[in-house]
Design an enzyme around this catalytic site. Sequence first.
Site, PDB file in Angstrom:
ATOM      1  N   LYS A 212     -26.243  50.804  19.852  1.00  0.00           N
ATOM      2  CA  LYS A 212     -25.771  50.262  20.972  1.00  0.00           C
ATOM      3  C   LYS A 212     -25.390  48.678  20.389  1.00  0.00           C
ATOM      4  O   LYS A 212     -24.445  47.958  20.799  1.00  0.00           O
ATOM      5  CB  LYS A 212     -26.450  50.210  22.007  1.00  0.00           C
ATOM      6  CG  LYS A 212     -26.386  49.371  23.253  1.00  0.00           C
ATOM      7  CD  LYS A 212     -25.030  49.483  23.843  1.00  0.00           C
ATOM      8  CE  LYS A 212     -24.821  48.369  24.870  1.00  0.00           C
ATOM      9  NZ  LYS A 212     -23.836  48.910  25.949  1.00  0.00           N
ATOM     10  N   CYS A 266     -22.459  41.746  28.286  1.00  0.00           N
ATOM     11  CA  CYS A 266     -23.156  42.659  27.005  1.00  0.00           C
ATOM     12  C   CYS A 266     -22.786  41.697  25.546  1.00  0.00           C
ATOM     13  O   CYS A 266     -23.862  41.666  25.086  1.00  0.00           O
ATOM     14  CB  CYS A 266     -22.101  43.790  27.043  1.00  0.00           C
ATOM     15  SG  CYS A 266     -22.257  44.524  28.702  1.00  0.00           S
TER      16      CYS A 266
HETATM   17  N1  SAJ Z   1     -12.925  39.272  24.263  1.00  0.00           N
HETATM   18  C1  SAJ Z   1     -12.100  38.505  23.627  1.00  0.00           C
HETATM   19  N2  SAJ Z   1     -11.257  38.729  22.596  1.00  0.00           N
HETATM   20  C2  SAJ Z   1     -11.289  40.303  22.355  1.00  0.00           C
HETATM   21  C3  SAJ Z   1     -11.837  41.308  23.109  1.00  0.00           C
HETATM   22  C4  SAJ Z   1     -12.675  40.548  24.219  1.00  0.00           C
HETATM   23  O1  SAJ Z   1     -12.309  37.233  23.488  1.00  0.00           O
HETATM   24  O2  SAJ Z   1     -10.511  40.483  21.263  1.00  0.00           O
HETATM   25  C5  SAJ Z   1     -13.667  38.780  25.523  1.00  0.00           C
HETATM   26  C6  SAJ Z   1     -13.407  39.329  26.775  1.00  0.00           C
HETATM   27  O3  SAJ Z   1     -12.582  38.334  27.408  1.00  0.00           O
HETATM   28  C7  SAJ Z   1     -14.855  39.092  27.503  1.00  0.00           C
HETATM   29  C8  SAJ Z   1     -15.806  39.452  26.345  1.00  0.00           C
HETATM   30  O4  SAJ Z   1     -15.030  39.310  25.182  1.00  0.00           O
HETATM   31  O5  SAJ Z   1     -15.190  37.649  27.868  1.00  0.00           O
HETATM   32  C9  SAJ Z   1     -16.271  40.904  26.477  1.00  0.00           C
HETATM   33  O6  SAJ Z   1     -15.166  41.753  26.727  1.00  0.00           O
HETATM   34  P1  SAJ Z   1     -15.051  43.304  26.295  1.00  0.00           P
HETATM   35  O7  SAJ Z   1     -13.773  44.019  27.058  1.00  0.00           O
HETATM   36  O8  SAJ Z   1     -14.911  43.234  24.762  1.00  0.00           O
HETATM   37  O9  SAJ Z   1     -16.424  43.991  26.577  1.00  0.00           O
HETATM   38  P2  SAJ Z   1     -17.348  44.492  27.607  1.00  0.00           P
HETATM   39  O10 SAJ Z   1     -18.363  43.377  27.713  1.00  0.00           O
HETATM   40  O11 SAJ Z   1     -16.598  44.254  29.264  1.00  0.00           O
HETATM   41  O12 SAJ Z   1     -17.881  45.681  27.596  1.00  0.00           O
HETATM   42  C10 SAJ Z   1     -18.567  45.788  26.247  1.00  0.00           C
HETATM   43  C11 SAJ Z   1     -18.020  47.025  25.532  1.00  0.00           C
HETATM   44  N3  SAJ Z   1     -18.395  46.953  24.250  1.00  0.00           N
HETATM   45  C12 SAJ Z   1     -17.683  47.267  23.060  1.00  0.00           C
HETATM   46  O13 SAJ Z   1     -16.442  47.470  23.126  1.00  0.00           O
HETATM   47  C13 SAJ Z   1     -18.285  47.669  21.587  1.00  0.00           C
HETATM   48  C14 SAJ Z   1     -18.431  48.363  26.252  1.00  0.00           C
HETATM   49  O14 SAJ Z   1     -17.986  49.461  25.583  1.00  0.00           O
HETATM   50  C15 SAJ Z   1     -20.066  48.323  26.355  1.00  0.00           C
HETATM   51  O15 SAJ Z   1     -20.268  49.474  27.389  1.00  0.00           O
HETATM   52  C16 SAJ Z   1     -20.363  47.191  27.272  1.00  0.00           C
HETATM   53  O16 SAJ Z   1     -19.921  46.168  26.595  1.00  0.00           O
HETATM   54  C17 SAJ Z   1     -21.812  47.117  27.443  1.00  0.00           C
HETATM   55  O17 SAJ Z   1     -22.088  47.339  28.692  1.00  0.00           O
HETATM   56  O18 SAJ Z   1     -22.674  46.777  26.655  1.00  0.00           O
END
Ligand code: SAJ
Length: 433
Positions: A212, A266
Amino acid sequence: MIKENSSIAIFGLGHMGLPTAALLAQSGLKVRGVDINKENVKIVNSGRSPIMEPGLDEMVKKTVENDLLSATSDAGEAVRNSQIIMVIVPTPVDENKKSDLSAVISASESISKNLKKDDLVIIESTVPPGTCENMVIPLLEKSGYKAGKDFKVAYTPERALPNNTLYEMTHNARVIGGIDLESAKMAALLYERITNGEIIMVQNLVTAEMVKLMENTYRDTNIALANELALVCDALGVDAVEAIQAANHHPRVNIHTPGPGVGGHCLSIDPYFIVETARENGVKTPLIKTSREVNEGMPGEVSKIVQLALEDVGKTIEGSKIGILGVAYKGNVADARETPAQPLIKNLMKKRAEVLVNDPYVSPEIIKSWGVEMVDLEKALSCDCVVLVTDHDIYRNIKPSMVKKGLLVCTRPVLDRETFQKGGVIFKGVGRS
Ligand code: SAJ
């Protein structure tokens, strides 16, 4: 075996716990959700979801009506009447970036007091590697029962993406580690009820815990790389988004998207769990730490971009009105935890800018608690500088003529630079200046 009349107690009715509870109830099991938040317990028992998540409200309504899902704050009662107990409570970090496992400890203690022979305890909360073996099991064994022999323990991390939670929970692969094979197999039988995804059994509890953290750390580190590259692109007059998109056509390259920083509960937290455990084991983690620093530094970088953009049009940041579009940590969600918008707003206010905020999802109380004014979209778009922080879909409809003072800092690749420039708007952004 998991029988049709098995009862499950789920600790934590939050963003991950409630969808899990609703899906298991929908699969026909009797689910008792346990939460210390009495208001949320009341809301769930009235057949509604206190969490904004597509499809969840209807699922809660249906399963509560069918008498399969109910909620309580009485942990003891829920554990005594269940054969399976799941822990899906939050695990934040404190101001020193050290894990705060108090909710997991408290749940484990409640379970321990009411544990029965042959129960299955499943931990889903994200934890530093080794937590199940070194902390949860010793607490559970205070019951007098021995893990593996008298009761079963499995760890299976939650990996669903907020705003697409129900789909991902029913389609994503599930990683399961157990104290022994029997525990892992029994947990697998449970998750097979709700997911069509592959069930991946790993060797033990700590491997599953590590999986994870690796996933979210990979993403955080990758975004940090994208952000750093974007800042270099800025200095060179290269459009980072265009360059990254072109680079990603390479079959083995997948650079993520630069932005105002990484928020949510996360990605901005989980890497610290690895750092902490590594340190305790005498291992250095410079890459992971630096990635966090880069991402945490992004709101400051955005503030600099805003300041320079204002100076370019002959204004000072002091006294200028800044319209922030979106404070949720990402698009189309109401969650503002760890959002980069908050440090950005703080930074702008420190520079004596007047900050006005628009966000159709996040509760006005949260925004007010930051000491800023909540305004409608039109008012935010009338500010000296408009800063798009969150990629809410509704902002994709913004037209150049709507940006009244002609200055836009777009920190996410949601608006087309050329269209705005042709429309007479000065268009800046992270990696797009
Ligand atoms: N973000 C960026 N650039 C990107 C992708 C995301 O700046 O290319 C930013 C987003 O805007 C946000 C943050 O990162 O602020 C996190 O967003 P996210 O969509 O990447 O992830 P979370 O936090 O909503 O969910 C993540 C997911 N993990 C992965 O994709 C590896 C999800 O699958 C997990 O279940 C979740 O964390 C968790 O509960 O840990």
